[in-house]
Scaffold this motif. Sequence first.
Motif, PDB file in Angstrom:
ATOM      1  N   THR A  47      -2.608   0.493  -4.270  1.00  0.00           N
ATOM      2  CA  THR A  47      -2.655  -0.708  -3.444  1.00  0.00           C
ATOM      3  C   THR A  47      -2.789  -1.957  -4.301  1.00  0.00           C
ATOM      4  OG1 THR A  47      -3.820  -1.780  -1.603  1.00  0.00           O
ATOM      5  CG2 THR A  47      -5.165  -0.573  -3.197  1.00  0.00           C
ATOM      6  N   GLU A  48      -2.416  -3.082  -3.734  1.00  0.00           N
ATOM      7  CA  GLU A  48      -2.674  -4.368  -4.379  1.00  0.00           C
ATOM      8  C   GLU A  48      -3.737  -5.151  -3.606  1.00  0.00           C
ATOM      9  OE1 GLU A  48       1.056  -6.396  -4.545  1.00  0.00           O
ATOM     10  OE2 GLU A  48       1.189  -6.704  -2.375  1.00  0.00           O
ATOM     11  N   ASP A  49      -4.294  -4.523  -2.558  1.00  0.00           N
ATOM     12  CA  ASP A  49      -5.347  -5.173  -1.773  1.00  0.00           C
ATOM     13  C   ASP A  49      -6.241  -4.087  -1.191  1.00  0.00           C
ATOM     14  OD1 ASP A  49      -6.620  -6.222   0.773  1.00  0.00           O
ATOM     15  OD2 ASP A  49      -5.721  -8.075   0.034  1.00  0.00           O
ATOM     16  N   ASP A  50      -7.429  -3.931  -1.746  1.00  0.00           N
ATOM     17  CA  ASP A  50      -8.320  -2.850  -1.319  1.00  0.00           C
ATOM     18  C   ASP A  50      -8.685  -2.946   0.152  1.00  0.00           C
ATOM     19  OD1 ASP A  50      -8.169  -2.129  -3.941  1.00  0.00           O
ATOM     20  OD2 ASP A  50     -10.291  -2.425  -4.395  1.00  0.00           O
ATOM     21  N   LYS A  51      -8.955  -4.148   0.641  1.00  0.00           N
ATOM     22  CA  LYS A  51      -9.368  -4.297   2.039  1.00  0.00           C
ATOM     23  C   LYS A  51      -8.274  -3.814   2.986  1.00  0.00           C
ATOM     24  CE  LYS A  51     -11.145  -7.499   5.531  1.00  0.00           C
ATOM     25  NZ  LYS A  51     -10.276  -6.887   6.570  1.00  0.00           N
ATOM     26  N   PHE A  52      -7.033  -4.164   2.702  1.00  0.00           N
ATOM     27  CA  PHE A  52      -5.942  -3.712   3.554  1.00  0.00           C
ATOM     28  C   PHE A  52      -5.862  -2.186   3.551  1.00  0.00           C
ATOM     29  CE2 PHE A  52      -1.336  -2.669   4.044  1.00  0.00           C
ATOM     30  CZ  PHE A  52      -1.212  -3.035   5.372  1.00  0.00           C
ATOM     31  N   LEU A  75       0.873  -1.176   0.000  1.00  0.00           N
ATOM     32  CA  LEU A  75       0.000   0.000   0.000  1.00  0.00           C
ATOM     33  C   LEU A  75       0.904   1.217   0.000  1.00  0.00           C
ATOM     34  CD1 LEU A  75      -2.625   1.674   0.435  1.00  0.00           C
ATOM     35  CD2 LEU A  75      -2.317   1.284   2.903  1.00  0.00           C
ATOM     36  N   GLU A  76       0.758   2.084  -0.999  1.00  0.00           N
ATOM     37  CA  GLU A  76       1.580   3.275  -1.099  1.00  0.00           C
ATOM     38  C   GLU A  76       0.704   4.518  -1.129  1.00  0.00           C
ATOM     39  OE1 GLU A  76       5.362   3.657  -3.600  1.00  0.00           O
ATOM     40  OE2 GLU A  76       3.852   4.687  -4.837  1.00  0.00           O
ATOM     41  N   LEU A  77       1.094   5.510  -0.335  1.00  0.00           N
ATOM     42  CA  LEU A  77       0.331   6.748  -0.284  1.00  0.00           C
ATOM     43  C   LEU A  77       1.269   7.929  -0.476  1.00  0.00           C
ATOM     44  CD1 LEU A  77      -2.718   7.531   1.766  1.00  0.00           C
ATOM     45  CD2 LEU A  77      -0.851   9.184   1.864  1.00  0.00           C
ATOM     46  N   SER A  78       0.897   8.834  -1.383  1.00  0.00           N
ATOM     47  CA  SER A  78       1.724  10.000  -1.682  1.00  0.00           C
ATOM     48  C   SER A  78       0.820  11.182  -1.997  1.00  0.00           C
ATOM     49  CB  SER A  78       2.644   9.707  -2.870  1.00  0.00           C
ATOM     50  OG  SER A  78       1.862   9.390  -4.015  1.00  0.00           O
ATOM     51  N   ARG A  79       1.419  12.352  -2.101  1.00  0.00           N
ATOM     52  CA  ARG A  79       0.634  13.523  -2.492  1.00  0.00           C
ATOM     53  C   ARG A  79       0.117  13.358  -3.910  1.00  0.00           C
ATOM     54  NH1 ARG A  79       0.804  18.478  -0.112  1.00  0.00           N
ATOM     55  NH2 ARG A  79      -0.845  18.911  -1.625  1.00  0.00           N
ATOM     56  N   GLU A  80      -1.131  13.710  -4.138  1.00  0.00           N
ATOM     57  CA  GLU A  80      -1.742  13.542  -5.449  1.00  0.00           C
ATOM     58  C   GLU A  80      -1.040  14.370  -6.523  1.00  0.00           C
ATOM     59  OE1 GLU A  80      -4.031  12.427  -8.603  1.00  0.00           O
ATOM     60  OE2 GLU A  80      -3.860  11.496  -6.626  1.00  0.00           O
ATOM     61  N   ASN A  81      -0.531  15.536  -6.146  1.00  0.00           N
ATOM     62  CA  ASN A  81       0.027  16.425  -7.168  1.00  0.00           C
ATOM     63  C   ASN A  81       1.386  15.990  -7.693  1.00  0.00           C
ATOM     64  OD1 ASN A  81       1.374  16.983  -4.820  1.00  0.00           O
ATOM     65  ND2 ASN A  81       1.296  19.202  -5.020  1.00  0.00           N
ATOM     66  N   TRP A  82       2.081  15.085  -6.958  1.00  0.00           N
ATOM     67  CA  TRP A  82       3.337  14.595  -7.512  1.00  0.00           C
ATOM     68  C   TRP A  82       3.463  13.084  -7.468  1.00  0.00           C
ATOM     69  CZ3 TRP A  82       6.239  11.842  -4.051  1.00  0.00           C
ATOM     70  CH2 TRP A  82       6.086  12.124  -2.690  1.00  0.00           C
ATOM     71  N   GLY A  83       2.481  12.430  -6.897  1.00  0.00           N
ATOM     72  CA  GLY A  83       2.559  10.989  -6.746  1.00  0.00           C
ATOM     73  C   GLY A  83       2.618  10.234  -8.061  1.00  0.00           C
ATOM     74  N   ARG A  84       2.072  10.794  -9.135  1.00  0.00           N
ATOM     75  CA  ARG A  84       2.059  10.082 -10.403  1.00  0.00           C
ATOM     76  C   ARG A  84       3.446   9.971 -11.012  1.00  0.00           C
ATOM     77  NH1 ARG A  84      -2.908   8.814 -11.657  1.00  0.00           N
ATOM     78  NH2 ARG A  84      -4.610   9.992 -10.733  1.00  0.00           N
ATOM     79  N   ARG A  85       4.409  10.669 -10.444  1.00  0.00           N
ATOM     80  CA  ARG A  85       5.776  10.526 -10.921  1.00  0.00           C
ATOM     81  C   ARG A  85       6.523   9.433 -10.162  1.00  0.00           C
ATOM     82  NH1 ARG A  85       5.666  16.254 -10.608  1.00  0.00           N
ATOM     83  NH2 ARG A  85       7.180  16.274  -8.908  1.00  0.00           N
TER      84      ARG A  85
END
Length: 211
Positions: A141-146, A106-116
Amino acid sequence: MVGLVVWWQWQERRKKVAEFTAFAQERGWRYLERDRGLVKRFRGSPFGRGHDRRAEHVLRGTHRGRRLVAFEYSYKETEGSGDNRRTRTYPFTVVGLATPAPRPTLELSRENWGRRLLGLVGMRDLQLESEEFNRTFRIRTEDDKFAYDILHPRMMAWMLADERALSIPFRFERGDLVVWTPGKVDRTRIAELLDYACDILDRTPDFVWKP
């Protein structure tokens, strides 16, 4: 002139080795100048890019009861040719905390630069019920529930209010929680990343680690 630059770099490295050796001893941690194994240990950003990848100034120990590894990761990118050939080094400070059990990525980043960020096979974008959270962060993510279990309403509210979350991405992968930020490793960056990662785990429900 070249010899002077090399000598200065050597002197700076000696200072940094001495500084981090003392820093580790103060905290009962272990220090290693280099660790080749860490270059391939983690997936995704900032790993896997460029060439001449290195993991240096490695610290291992515990913080707030959790096993840690902290280090400076860097890679190089070369562009152009001939007289226009340029090589640039990209350093990052990375902290990994061991989690109670391996879990999906599960990876979380800022939307404005995460696509890089570097893509991971099998990962997909996820949208939550909070429009504000979706506008602010990109969730992969590779697992929505997690992902739903980690990003519960209290976690989302905390992240939206915490300045660190707006600049420091994180990723659960296998048995680690990884956080990173651009820049050479120093005590201040390590302290900030360690506390941020611990704060995330403190807000993670215990049930997510159960079989």
